[in-house]
Design a protein around this motif. Sequence first.
Motif, PDB file in Angstrom:
ATOM      1  N   VAL A   1      -0.121  52.619-113.296  1.00 49.74           N
ATOM      2  CA  VAL A   1      -0.470  54.019-113.507  1.00 49.74           C
ATOM      3  C   VAL A   1       0.352  54.622-114.627  1.00 49.74           C
ATOM      4  O   VAL A   1       1.322  54.047-115.109  1.00 49.74           O
ATOM      5  CB  VAL A   1      -0.252  54.837-112.215  1.00 49.74           C
ATOM      6  CG1 VAL A   1      -1.100  54.283-111.082  1.00 49.74           C
ATOM      7  CG2 VAL A   1       1.233  54.858-111.830  1.00 49.74           C
ATOM      8  N   GLN A   2      -0.054  55.813-115.036  1.00 54.31           N
ATOM      9  CA  GLN A   2       0.708  56.593-115.986  1.00 54.31           C
ATOM     10  C   GLN A   2       0.765  58.028-115.487  1.00 54.31           C
ATOM     11  O   GLN A   2      -0.110  58.506-114.767  1.00 54.31           O
ATOM     12  CB  GLN A   2       0.086  56.544-117.381  1.00 54.31           C
ATOM     13  CG  GLN A   2      -1.300  57.153-117.482  1.00 54.31           C
ATOM     14  CD  GLN A   2      -1.896  56.950-118.854  1.00 54.31           C
ATOM     15  OE1 GLN A   2      -2.413  55.887-119.161  1.00 54.31           O
ATOM     16  NE2 GLN A   2      -1.835  57.988-119.681  1.00 54.31           N
ATOM     17  N   THR A   3       1.841  58.701-115.838  1.00 51.59           N
ATOM     18  CA  THR A   3       2.027  60.092-115.444  1.00 51.59           C
ATOM     19  C   THR A   3       3.084  60.682-116.362  1.00 51.59           C
ATOM     20  O   THR A   3       3.543  60.034-117.300  1.00 51.59           O
ATOM     21  CB  THR A   3       2.459  60.201-113.974  1.00 51.59           C
ATOM     22  OG1 THR A   3       2.553  61.586-113.596  1.00 51.59           O
ATOM     23  CG2 THR A   3       3.799  59.537-113.726  1.00 51.59           C
ATOM     24  N   HIS A   4       3.458  61.928-116.123  1.00 46.77           N
ATOM     25  CA  HIS A   4       4.587  62.487-116.851  1.00 46.77           C
ATOM     26  C   HIS A   4       5.251  63.564-116.010  1.00 46.77           C
ATOM     27  O   HIS A   4       4.625  64.213-115.178  1.00 46.77           O
ATOM     28  CB  HIS A   4       4.169  63.041-118.218  1.00 46.77           C
ATOM     29  CG  HIS A   4       3.279  64.248-118.161  1.00 46.77           C
ATOM     30  ND1 HIS A   4       1.920  64.158-118.013  1.00 46.77           N
ATOM     31  CD2 HIS A   4       3.566  65.569-118.236  1.00 46.77           C
ATOM     32  CE1 HIS A   4       1.387  65.360-118.009  1.00 46.77           C
ATOM     33  NE2 HIS A   4       2.364  66.240-118.133  1.00 46.77           N
TER      34      HIS A   4
ATOM     35  N   LEU B   1       5.323  66.139-111.021  1.00 52.67           N
ATOM     36  CA  LEU B   1       4.536  65.079-111.661  1.00 52.67           C
ATOM     37  C   LEU B   1       3.135  65.592-111.974  1.00 52.67           C
ATOM     38  O   LEU B   1       2.511  66.260-111.150  1.00 52.67           O
ATOM     39  CB  LEU B   1       4.454  63.859-110.756  1.00 52.67           C
ATOM     40  CG  LEU B   1       5.783  63.127-110.523  1.00 52.67           C
ATOM     41  CD1 LEU B   1       5.683  62.234-109.303  1.00 52.67           C
ATOM     42  CD2 LEU B   1       6.157  62.312-111.737  1.00 52.67           C
ATOM     43  N   ARG B   2       2.654  65.244-113.142  1.00 52.67           N
ATOM     44  CA  ARG B   2       1.347  65.723-113.580  1.00 52.67           C
ATOM     45  C   ARG B   2       0.450  64.570-113.992  1.00 52.67           C
ATOM     46  O   ARG B   2       0.886  63.604-114.612  1.00 52.67           O
ATOM     47  CB  ARG B   2       1.507  66.688-114.768  1.00 52.67           C
ATOM     48  CG  ARG B   2       2.111  68.032-114.380  1.00 52.67           C
ATOM     49  CD  ARG B   2       1.166  68.816-113.469  1.00 52.67           C
ATOM     50  NE  ARG B   2       1.729  70.101-113.054  1.00 52.67           N
ATOM     51  CZ  ARG B   2       2.413  70.307-111.944  1.00 52.67           C
ATOM     52  NH1 ARG B   2       2.647  69.294-111.132  1.00 52.67           N
ATOM     53  NH2 ARG B   2       2.858  71.500-111.639  1.00 52.67           N
ATOM     54  N   ASP B   3      -0.821  64.681-113.606  1.00 50.99           N
ATOM     55  CA  ASP B   3      -1.888  63.801-114.087  1.00 50.99           C
ATOM     56  C   ASP B   3      -1.602  62.323-113.823  1.00 50.99           C
ATOM     57  O   ASP B   3      -1.833  61.467-114.674  1.00 50.99           O
ATOM     58  CB  ASP B   3      -2.126  64.012-115.585  1.00 50.99           C
ATOM     59  CG  ASP B   3      -2.417  65.461-115.922  1.00 50.99           C
ATOM     60  OD1 ASP B   3      -3.040  66.136-115.088  1.00 50.99           O
ATOM     61  OD2 ASP B   3      -2.010  65.919-117.007  1.00 50.99           O
ATOM     62  N   MET B   4      -1.106  61.985-112.636  1.00 55.25           N
ATOM     63  CA  MET B   4      -0.921  60.569-112.309  1.00 55.25           C
ATOM     64  C   MET B   4      -2.286  59.930-112.099  1.00 55.25           C
ATOM     65  O   MET B   4      -3.100  60.388-111.305  1.00 55.25           O
ATOM     66  CB  MET B   4      -0.063  60.387-111.062  1.00 55.25           C
ATOM     67  CG  MET B   4       0.096  58.928-110.659  1.00 55.25           C
ATOM     68  SD  MET B   4       1.216  58.662-109.258  1.00 55.25           S
ATOM     69  CE  MET B   4       2.790  58.643-110.098  1.00 55.25           C
ATOM     70  N   ARG B   5      -2.541  58.838-112.819  1.00 53.19           N
ATOM     71  CA  ARG B   5      -3.827  58.142-112.716  1.00 53.19           C
ATOM     72  C   ARG B   5      -3.658  56.742-113.269  1.00 53.19           C
ATOM     73  O   ARG B   5      -2.688  56.459-113.980  1.00 53.19           O
ATOM     74  CB  ARG B   5      -4.939  58.878-113.451  1.00 53.19           C
ATOM     75  CG  ARG B   5      -4.926  58.783-114.986  1.00 53.19           C
ATOM     76  CD  ARG B   5      -4.050  59.798-115.640  1.00 53.19           C
ATOM     77  NE  ARG B   5      -4.206  59.786-117.099  1.00 53.19           N
ATOM     78  CZ  ARG B   5      -3.362  60.384-117.931  1.00 53.19           C
ATOM     79  NH1 ARG B   5      -2.291  61.022-117.463  1.00 53.19           N
ATOM     80  NH2 ARG B   5      -3.577  60.350-119.236  1.00 53.19           N
ATOM     81  N   PRO B   6      -4.584  55.821-112.960  1.00 59.84           N
ATOM     82  CA  PRO B   6      -4.535  54.478-113.560  1.00 59.84           C
ATOM     83  C   PRO B   6      -4.576  54.566-115.076  1.00 59.84           C
ATOM     84  O   PRO B   6      -5.244  55.441-115.642  1.00 59.84           O
ATOM     85  CB  PRO B   6      -5.779  53.788-112.989  1.00 59.84           C
ATOM     86  CG  PRO B   6      -6.062  54.516-111.710  1.00 59.84           C
ATOM     87  CD  PRO B   6      -5.675  55.943-111.967  1.00 59.84           C
ATOM     88  N   GLN B   7      -3.876  53.661-115.748  1.00 57.91           N
ATOM     89  CA  GLN B   7      -3.843  53.678-117.198  1.00 57.91           C
ATOM     90  C   GLN B   7      -5.254  53.526-117.768  1.00 57.91           C
ATOM     91  O   GLN B   7      -6.040  52.701-117.303  1.00 57.91           O
ATOM     92  CB  GLN B   7      -2.936  52.559-117.717  1.00 57.91           C
ATOM     93  CG  GLN B   7      -1.468  52.767-117.364  1.00 57.91           C
ATOM     94  CD  GLN B   7      -0.581  51.646-117.848  1.00 57.91           C
ATOM     95  OE1 GLN B   7      -0.867  50.995-118.845  1.00 57.91           O
ATOM     96  NE2 GLN B   7       0.521  51.414-117.128  1.00 57.91           N
ATOM     97  N   GLY B   8      -5.568  54.336-118.761  1.00 63.33           N
ATOM     98  CA  GLY B   8      -6.886  54.318-119.378  1.00 63.33           C
ATOM     99  C   GLY B   8      -7.854  55.324-118.787  1.00 63.33           C
ATOM    100  O   GLY B   8      -8.921  55.552-119.351  1.00 63.33           O
ATOM    101  N   VAL B   9      -7.491  55.938-117.647  1.00 58.16           N
ATOM    102  CA  VAL B   9      -8.351  56.935-117.006  1.00 58.16           C
ATOM    103  C   VAL B   9      -8.001  58.313-117.557  1.00 58.16           C
ATOM    104  O   VAL B   9      -6.832  58.614-117.833  1.00 58.16           O
ATOM    105  CB  VAL B   9      -8.176  56.899-115.472  1.00 58.16           C
ATOM    106  CG1 VAL B   9      -8.916  58.047-114.804  1.00 58.16           C
ATOM    107  CG2 VAL B   9      -8.667  55.560-114.934  1.00 58.16           C
ATOM    108  N   SER B  10      -8.986  59.178-117.715  1.00 64.58           N
ATOM    109  CA  SER B  10      -8.776  60.508-118.257  1.00 64.58           C
ATOM    110  C   SER B  10      -7.789  61.307-117.413  1.00 64.58           C
ATOM    111  O   SER B  10      -7.792  61.223-116.171  1.00 64.58           O
ATOM    112  CB  SER B  10     -10.099  61.264-118.334  1.00 64.58           C
ATOM    113  OG  SER B  10      -9.887  62.630-118.641  1.00 64.58           O
TER     114      SER B  10
END
Length: 338
Positions: free
Chosen positions: A98-101, A143-152
């Motif tokens: 996943v990716q997040t920030h 944490l904001r917008d945690m989602r699988p990498q490549g997902v909007s």
Amino acid sequence: MKPESLAALVALATEPWGLDEQELHARLSLAGVEDPGSALRALSGAGLVRQERRRWTPTPSGHEALRHAESLLAASQDPSPSSSDMEECPSVPWLTQVQTHWVEAVSLNYAVDPERLARILPAPLVPELHRGTAWVQVLMSSLRDMRPQGVSALLGVCFYQVSYRAAVRYRNARGEWRRGGYFVRSETNDPVMRRVGNTLDEFRFHEFGEAQMVMAREGDLLTLAVDPEARFAGGRLVAVFDTRPRSEPPVGSVWTGLEDLHEPLVECYDALGVSGDFVYVLTIDRAPWNARFCTPVELYCEYFEDGPLAPGARLDSVLHLTECAYRWRPLRRERHAP
């Protein structure tokens, strides 16, 4: 391979149709290579480049040598390199990478008694000592917008999380020491994220709790509150921080400055877990922490005042952290020393 030869190979590999000798010499001279001709002769003698129609290009062996050099360079800069017997074992690759920030976060740095911390760590993890003591950081983040990498990002999840990260190390089956962080406690305010986290292998080494949380800002003052559900008692946290950045640590801190604590407490990219004969390693690739010391105005942290690390836990310092991007690598594991 000598640096000047590597520079010549890189220059040629970036040009699909190659370069004539004059163009190559000009580029290498601009890059600071004192003897471009010697570099080219060395590559040619090794069969790594060839000349066709007066233009030089890498041979297949040259491309392979360049890929090898790139992998060595990447490994030398990797904060969490794999050992020879480490294997990837992601539970659901597409979901768990996943990716997040972080929008904002704080790190409460507690010095704790090593023996008390050792009692709550699973073998083979042991406390990593710095300045003669063990350390646990309370990391609370938005944490904001945690989602699988490549997902909007529009499909991402936003939530709060608080984690109690102990600085630990272990010895693997090869006898090598490896350091990382072990979460002795964690909560989130999102029940879905809690259920997902407690299902996946990446999080199964401790149970995520659920709590009501808030992070509220008024000017330079940042207020945090964590109120766990009854079955996760012991993690109440109430704090107000003056987030005006300070470059110097507070009076009484064992650290002389931000650079002093950087490697021990900030440069930690691996979250560790133990199951059977294996230590599991979840590595976070992230941007550098934009950290500054900040000042607690009010603070009550139940875990350290009345929990398993009390008495003797001491707040050393607090860091305020701003925007920081995160990406997870696939979960890895390796056998630990018996």
